[in-house]
Design an enzyme around this catalytic site. Structure first.
Site, PDB file in Angstrom:
ATOM      1  N   ARG A 170      48.293-126.463  -8.999  1.00 12.08           N
ATOM      2  CA  ARG A 170      47.323-125.578  -9.681  1.00 12.08           C
ATOM      3  C   ARG A 170      46.581-124.618  -8.750  1.00 12.08           C
ATOM      4  O   ARG A 170      45.527-124.102  -9.085  1.00 12.08           O
ATOM      5  CB  ARG A 170      46.293-126.397 -10.479  1.00 12.08           C
ATOM      6  CG  ARG A 170      46.932-127.223 -11.569  1.00 12.08           C
ATOM      7  CD  ARG A 170      45.903-127.586 -12.618  1.00 12.08           C
ATOM      8  NE  ARG A 170      46.501-128.422 -13.633  1.00 12.08           N
ATOM      9  CZ  ARG A 170      46.489-129.746 -13.595  1.00 12.08           C
ATOM     10  NH1 ARG A 170      45.893-130.379 -12.609  1.00 12.08           N
ATOM     11  NH2 ARG A 170      47.051-130.427 -14.558  1.00 12.08           N
ATOM     12  N   LYS A 208      47.893-109.568  -6.197  1.00  6.77           N
ATOM     13  CA  LYS A 208      48.985-109.606  -7.193  1.00  6.77           C
ATOM     14  C   LYS A 208      50.115-110.420  -6.593  1.00  6.77           C
ATOM     15  O   LYS A 208      50.587-110.107  -5.490  1.00  6.77           O
ATOM     16  CB  LYS A 208      49.486-108.191  -7.508  1.00  6.77           C
ATOM     17  CG  LYS A 208      48.627-107.447  -8.506  1.00  6.77           C
ATOM     18  CD  LYS A 208      49.316-106.163  -8.913  1.00  6.77           C
ATOM     19  CE  LYS A 208      48.486-105.402  -9.927  1.00  6.77           C
ATOM     20  NZ  LYS A 208      49.070-104.095 -10.266  1.00  6.77           N
ATOM     21  N   GLU A 213      53.477 -94.830   0.217  1.00  4.87           N
ATOM     22  CA  GLU A 213      52.282 -95.471  -0.343  1.00  4.87           C
ATOM     23  C   GLU A 213      51.019 -94.930   0.334  1.00  4.87           C
ATOM     24  O   GLU A 213      49.980 -94.767  -0.299  1.00  4.87           O
ATOM     25  CB  GLU A 213      52.333 -97.001  -0.184  1.00  4.87           C
ATOM     26  CG  GLU A 213      53.383 -97.709  -1.026  1.00  4.87           C
ATOM     27  CD  GLU A 213      53.016 -97.905  -2.511  1.00  4.87           C
ATOM     28  OE1 GLU A 213      51.892 -97.563  -2.942  1.00  4.87           O
ATOM     29  OE2 GLU A 213      53.897 -98.396  -3.248  1.00  4.87           O
ATOM     30  N   LYS A 258      42.212 -99.318  -1.015  1.00  9.67           N
ATOM     31  CA  LYS A 258      42.693-100.348  -1.945  1.00  9.67           C
ATOM     32  C   LYS A 258      41.593-101.386  -2.202  1.00  9.67           C
ATOM     33  O   LYS A 258      41.394-101.821  -3.339  1.00  9.67           O
ATOM     34  CB  LYS A 258      43.967-101.017  -1.413  1.00  9.67           C
ATOM     35  CG  LYS A 258      44.442-102.106  -2.364  1.00  9.67           C
ATOM     36  CD  LYS A 258      45.908-102.216  -2.531  1.00  9.67           C
ATOM     37  CE  LYS A 258      46.233-103.178  -3.681  1.00  9.67           C
ATOM     38  NZ  LYS A 258      47.604-103.558  -3.784  1.00  9.67           N
ATOM     39  N   GLU A 262      42.971-105.382 -13.055  1.00  4.14           N
ATOM     40  CA  GLU A 262      43.604-104.186 -13.621  1.00  4.14           C
ATOM     41  C   GLU A 262      43.343-104.014 -15.106  1.00  4.14           C
ATOM     42  O   GLU A 262      44.267-103.849 -15.906  1.00  4.14           O
ATOM     43  CB  GLU A 262      45.114-104.189 -13.335  1.00  4.14           C
ATOM     44  CG  GLU A 262      45.713-102.793 -13.503  1.00  4.14           C
ATOM     45  CD  GLU A 262      47.153-102.683 -12.994  1.00  4.14           C
ATOM     46  OE1 GLU A 262      47.389-102.890 -11.796  1.00  4.14           O
ATOM     47  OE2 GLU A 262      48.025-102.373 -13.815  1.00  4.14           O
ATOM     48  N   ARG A 315      42.043-100.003 -11.747  1.00  2.00           N
ATOM     49  CA  ARG A 315      43.081-100.328 -10.742  1.00  2.00           C
ATOM     50  C   ARG A 315      44.403 -99.619 -11.012  1.00  2.00           C
ATOM     51  O   ARG A 315      45.222 -99.453 -10.104  1.00  2.00           O
ATOM     52  CB  ARG A 315      43.269-101.859 -10.684  1.00  2.00           C
ATOM     53  CG  ARG A 315      44.200-102.302  -9.568  1.00  2.00           C
ATOM     54  CD  ARG A 315      44.179-103.811  -9.341  1.00  2.00           C
ATOM     55  NE  ARG A 315      45.192-104.182  -8.370  1.00  2.00           N
ATOM     56  CZ  ARG A 315      45.255-105.351  -7.750  1.00  2.00           C
ATOM     57  NH1 ARG A 315      44.352-106.284  -8.007  1.00  2.00           N
ATOM     58  NH2 ARG A 315      46.207-105.617  -6.876  1.00  2.00           N
ATOM     59  N   ASN A 365      48.763 -97.022  -9.398  1.00  2.00           N
ATOM     60  CA  ASN A 365      50.140 -96.860  -9.890  1.00  2.00           C
ATOM     61  C   ASN A 365      50.559 -95.394  -9.967  1.00  2.00           C
ATOM     62  O   ASN A 365      51.574 -95.070 -10.588  1.00  2.00           O
ATOM     63  CB  ASN A 365      50.286 -97.499 -11.278  1.00  2.00           C
ATOM     64  CG  ASN A 365      49.972 -98.969 -11.249  1.00  2.00           C
ATOM     65  OD1 ASN A 365      50.190 -99.625 -10.241  1.00  2.00           O
ATOM     66  ND2 ASN A 365      49.431 -99.496 -12.347  1.00  2.00           N
ATOM     67  N   HIS A 405      54.189 -94.295 -10.054  1.00  2.00           N
ATOM     68  CA  HIS A 405      55.028 -95.491 -10.209  1.00  2.00           C
ATOM     69  C   HIS A 405      55.838 -95.504 -11.503  1.00  2.00           C
ATOM     70  O   HIS A 405      56.924 -96.083 -11.539  1.00  2.00           O
ATOM     71  CB  HIS A 405      54.178 -96.765 -10.115  1.00  2.00           C
ATOM     72  CG  HIS A 405      53.855 -97.135  -8.684  1.00  2.00           C
ATOM     73  ND1 HIS A 405      53.039 -96.355  -7.888  1.00  2.00           N
ATOM     74  CD2 HIS A 405      54.240 -98.176  -7.899  1.00  2.00           C
ATOM     75  CE1 HIS A 405      52.929 -96.913  -6.690  1.00  2.00           C
ATOM     76  NE2 HIS A 405      53.649 -98.013  -6.667  1.00  2.00           N
ATOM     77  N   HIS A 430      59.552 -96.161 -11.056  1.00  2.00           N
ATOM     78  CA  HIS A 430      60.226 -97.349 -11.598  1.00  2.00           C
ATOM     79  C   HIS A 430      61.436 -96.966 -12.439  1.00  2.00           C
ATOM     80  O   HIS A 430      62.459 -97.644 -12.425  1.00  2.00           O
ATOM     81  CB  HIS A 430      59.257 -98.178 -12.457  1.00  2.00           C
ATOM     82  CG  HIS A 430      58.313 -98.981 -11.620  1.00  2.00           C
ATOM     83  ND1 HIS A 430      57.183 -99.565 -12.141  1.00  2.00           N
ATOM     84  CD2 HIS A 430      58.319 -99.295 -10.311  1.00  2.00           C
ATOM     85  CE1 HIS A 430      56.550-100.195 -11.172  1.00  2.00           C
ATOM     86  NE2 HIS A 430      57.219-100.047 -10.059  1.00  2.00           N
ATOM     87  N   HIS A 462      61.815 -98.826  -2.671  1.00  5.09           N
ATOM     88  CA  HIS A 462      60.707 -98.575  -3.596  1.00  5.09           C
ATOM     89  C   HIS A 462      59.915 -97.315  -3.197  1.00  5.09           C
ATOM     90  O   HIS A 462      59.624 -96.449  -4.026  1.00  5.09           O
ATOM     91  CB  HIS A 462      59.783 -99.805  -3.629  1.00  5.09           C
ATOM     92  CG  HIS A 462      58.525 -99.584  -4.395  1.00  5.09           C
ATOM     93  ND1 HIS A 462      58.502 -99.469  -5.773  1.00  5.09           N
ATOM     94  CD2 HIS A 462      57.243 -99.429  -3.984  1.00  5.09           C
ATOM     95  CE1 HIS A 462      57.255 -99.253  -6.167  1.00  5.09           C
ATOM     96  NE2 HIS A 462      56.474 -99.230  -5.109  1.00  5.09           N
TER      97      HIS A 462
HETATM   98  N1  GLY Z   1      50.356-102.309  -6.072  1.00  8.94           N
HETATM   99  C1  GLY Z   1      49.391-101.947  -7.020  1.00  8.94           C
HETATM  100  C2  GLY Z   1      48.284-102.923  -7.129  1.00  8.94           C
HETATM  101  O1  GLY Z   1      48.128-103.799  -6.288  1.00  8.94           O
HETATM  102  O2  GLY Z   1      47.544-102.849  -8.081  1.00  8.94           O
END
Ligand code: GLY
Length: 373
Positions: A134, A156, A198, A240, A250, A254, A258, A261, A265, A278
């Site tokens: 957990r 993430k 990035e 960031k 998000e 946040r 993107n 993206h 994508h 990427h």
């Molecule tokens: N890579 C985008 C984020 O961490 O929200």
């Protein structure tokens, strides 16, 4: 940038940035040759019962000798779990193999995972840390530019599902991020340049000064000038951190991370993830997002032209592959970031400033795609 505290450790200058998320707050440490100090950094922050390094064999060959003795000296003789290279390792099957090894090693809830590698190692390790018993602590030691400025920060974590990338995951913040700039000296050039996409993104969404710095220091950056690397990585992480502090899970803000993206994508999906890294698909995606911003009246043509010129200077791809706009739009509706069947985009107003726009008309998207052939 003012948020950084400069620390001196054994004649090595290191910057510390704290990401403020209440009880989930943590430091990002950025410096040169700081892998030997990781054991010490951990012991100053929390008390793991033991440490387990998750990495690729080739990454361990490069950096294990720098990292492991310091962990031993600090009393955390590390267990090592090596995983195969490549996106294939971001799977539930691979996670299960790692859980098996951790159970064999009697890992408990205070065992700490150390992700040593790029985005695949970081995302998988974070996912395992989020789910083993957990949730257990983990630290990120990103060794690629892309993971240093993006995936190692912000919590993430995910594995892929056969029907989509990053479909199974959790938000789980690391306890510490350690960025050793020296790891970039051995990174393949194409991966380094893909990571720069990035960094350019951060300039577009939040910092014209960073964007101008990139325009003016291309040669130095491509020759891995350490002061330039320090500046662009620190600045990217600070941007960031600020975004994640404002909207950790998000809900909306946040999403500005993107930028480019959704287009990127689609390119990755429609070329079966085989033609572009990427960051390379993101480079094209950012140009398309900027042309879309012109179409919707957010900015003038100068903006996509300036972005294209900078990406060209770094030898990143700037032209879309030959894809049908209907296919691109259809794949956008399947993107994890699309909700309620509406096309939402991050649009640029000026270099350094973006906004989130819901329900962008398909016609504008088609027009933007046509501008980028
Ligand atoms: N890579 C985008 C984020 O961490 O929200």
């Amino acid at each position: 940038m003012d948020r950084f505290i400069t620390l001196k450790i054994i004649d090595v200058l290191m910057k510390r940035l704290n990401i403020d998320l209440g009880e989930r707050s943590y430091d990002i440490l950025i410096g040169r040759n700081i892998l030997p100090q990781v054991g010490e950094f951990i012991s100053k922050r929390f008390e793991p019962s033991r440490s387990i390094i998750i990495t690729h064999p080739s990454v361990r060959n490069l950096f294990g000798e720098k990292l492991e003795p310091g962990l031993v000296n600090a009393g955390y003789s590390p267990g090592i779990i090596e995983i195969p290279e490549g996106e294939i390792s971001k799977s539930l099957q691979q996670a299960e193999l790692v859980y098996d090894r951790m159970l064999e090693m009697n890992c408990d809830r205070k065992s700490t995972l150390i992700a040593l590698g790029g985005g695949v190692v970081g995302d998988l390790t974070g996912f395992i840390a989020a789910t083993y018993q957990r949730g257990i602590p983990f630290i990120q030691i990103p060794t690629t530019l892309l993971s240093q400025v993006d995936s190692s920060v912000g919590g993430k974590t995910a594995v892929n599902h056969p029907r989509g990338k990053n479909m199974i995951g959790a938000f789980h913040q690391p306890k510490l991020v350690v960025v050793d700039l020296d790891t970039l000296q051995t990174l393949p050039k194409n991966e380094f340049k893909a990571g720069l996409a990035e960094v350019i993104k951060y300039g577009i969404i939040a910092d014209e000064k960073l964007f101008t710095f990139l325009e003016n220091n291309t040669k130095e950056i491509l020759s891995l000038n350490r002061d330039c690397l320090q500046y662009i990585i620190e600045t990217s992480c600070a941007i960031k951190a600020k975004v994640v502090e404002k909207d950790e899970r998000e809900n909306r803000h946040r999403m500005i991370l993107n930028f480019g993206h959704t287009f990127g994508h689609s390119i990755e999906t429609l070329t079966n993830y085989t033609e572009y890294l990427h960051g390379e698909a993101l480079a094209i995606g950012m140009i398309q997002a900027a042309w879309l911003s012109v179409e919707t009246g957010e900015c003038s043509e100068d903006v996509p032209i300036r972005i294209t010129n900078l990406l060209k200077k770094f030898n990143l791809p700037v032209h879309s592959p030959n894809l049908k706009s209907e296919d691109v739009i259809s794949s956008m509706y399947h993107d994890k970031k699309t909700t309620h069947n509406k096309l939402r985009f991050i649009l640029v107003k000026n270099i350094g400033s973006v906004e989130i726009v819901d329900d962008v008309p398909e016609l504008a998207v088609k027009a933007a795609l046509n501008k980028n052939h």
